[in-house]
Design a protein around this motif. Structure first.
Motif, PDB file in Angstrom:
ATOM      1  N   LYS A   1       0.784  -1.295   0.033  1.00 35.34           N
ATOM      2  CA  LYS A   1      -0.010  -0.130   0.125  1.00 35.34           C
ATOM      3  C   LYS A   1       0.918   1.425  -0.087  1.00 35.34           C
ATOM      4  CE  LYS A   1      -3.424   2.373   2.591  1.00 35.34           C
ATOM      5  NZ  LYS A   1      -4.321   2.692   3.786  1.00 35.34           N
ATOM      6  N   THR A   2       1.799   1.132   0.871  1.00 30.48           N
ATOM      7  CA  THR A   2       2.895   2.409   0.949  1.00 30.48           C
ATOM      8  C   THR A   2       3.551   2.610  -0.503  1.00 30.48           C
ATOM      9  OG1 THR A   2       2.904   2.215   3.300  1.00 30.48           O
ATOM     10  CG2 THR A   2       4.779   3.507   2.108  1.00 30.48           C
ATOM     11  N   VAL A   3       4.274   1.584  -0.882  1.00 26.31           N
ATOM     12  CA  VAL A   3       4.623   1.258  -2.252  1.00 26.31           C
ATOM     13  C   VAL A   3       3.777   2.151  -3.400  1.00 26.31           C
ATOM     14  CG1 VAL A   3       5.892   0.143  -4.110  1.00 26.31           C
ATOM     15  CG2 VAL A   3       6.355  -0.404  -1.640  1.00 26.31           C
ATOM     16  N   THR A   4       2.462   1.705  -3.318  1.00 26.24           N
ATOM     17  CA  THR A   4       1.539   2.091  -4.246  1.00 26.24           C
ATOM     18  C   THR A   4       1.447   3.722  -4.228  1.00 26.24           C
ATOM     19  OG1 THR A   4       0.544   0.038  -4.498  1.00 26.24           O
ATOM     20  CG2 THR A   4      -0.761   2.009  -5.060  1.00 26.24           C
ATOM     21  N   GLN A   5       1.323   4.267  -3.043  1.00 30.49           N
ATOM     22  CA  GLN A   5       1.159   5.540  -2.719  1.00 30.49           C
ATOM     23  C   GLN A   5       2.253   6.357  -3.090  1.00 30.49           C
ATOM     24  OE1 GLN A   5       0.382   6.373   1.515  1.00 30.49           O
ATOM     25  NE2 GLN A   5       0.349   8.646   1.300  1.00 30.49           N
ATOM     26  N   LYS A   6       3.533   5.926  -2.646  1.00 28.75           N
ATOM     27  CA  LYS A   6       4.727   6.746  -3.104  1.00 28.75           C
ATOM     28  C   LYS A   6       5.065   6.764  -4.435  1.00 28.75           C
ATOM     29  CE  LYS A   6       4.744   7.462   1.254  1.00 28.75           C
ATOM     30  NZ  LYS A   6       4.577   8.805   1.822  1.00 28.75           N
TER      31      LYS A   6
END
Length: 114
Positions: A52-57
């Motif tokens: 989720k964090t990778v997608t957002q970043k």
């Protein structure tokens, strides 16, 4: 004064910190210095970062023009991420950070036991 997208910055350092404002983004840029990567490759390189964090970043870095997203017309669709030309400029910044980390670790880090 620098103004970009309705945001004002007092100096270029403040602007740079606004773009790469957390370690997840720095990790992603670091892994992309090695060339184009798929989402799975980025996630596997840094398992401490959630998908989720990778997608957002990735979305934030793309919006800041630091990375480019390429979608290939295949079934299933293939998506690859790479640094943009301006994103490549961060190689100098990360190189300096790497050198600092090595020097700091040499002076203050734990010695390895054999």
């Amino acid at each position: 004064m620098i103004k970009i997208d309705e945001k004002e910055f007092h100096c270029p350092v403040e602007l740079t910190l606004d773009i790469i404002n957390d370690k997840s983004k720095i990790f992603i840029v670091y892994i992309l210095l090695g060339g184009q990567k798929r989402f799975k490759d980025i996630c596997e390189a840094f398992p401490q970062i959630t998908q989720k964090t990778v997608t957002q970043k990735l979305k934030e870095l793309e919006a800041s023009h630091i990375i480019e997203r390429t979608v290939f017309a295949e079934v299933p669709p293939r998506v690859e991420y790479a640094l943009s030309p301006i994103g490549r400029e961060l190689e100098k910044v990360l190189g300096s950070m790497h050198a600092f980390g090595e020097a700091y670790a040499a002076k203050y880090g734990c010695k390895k036991e054999h």
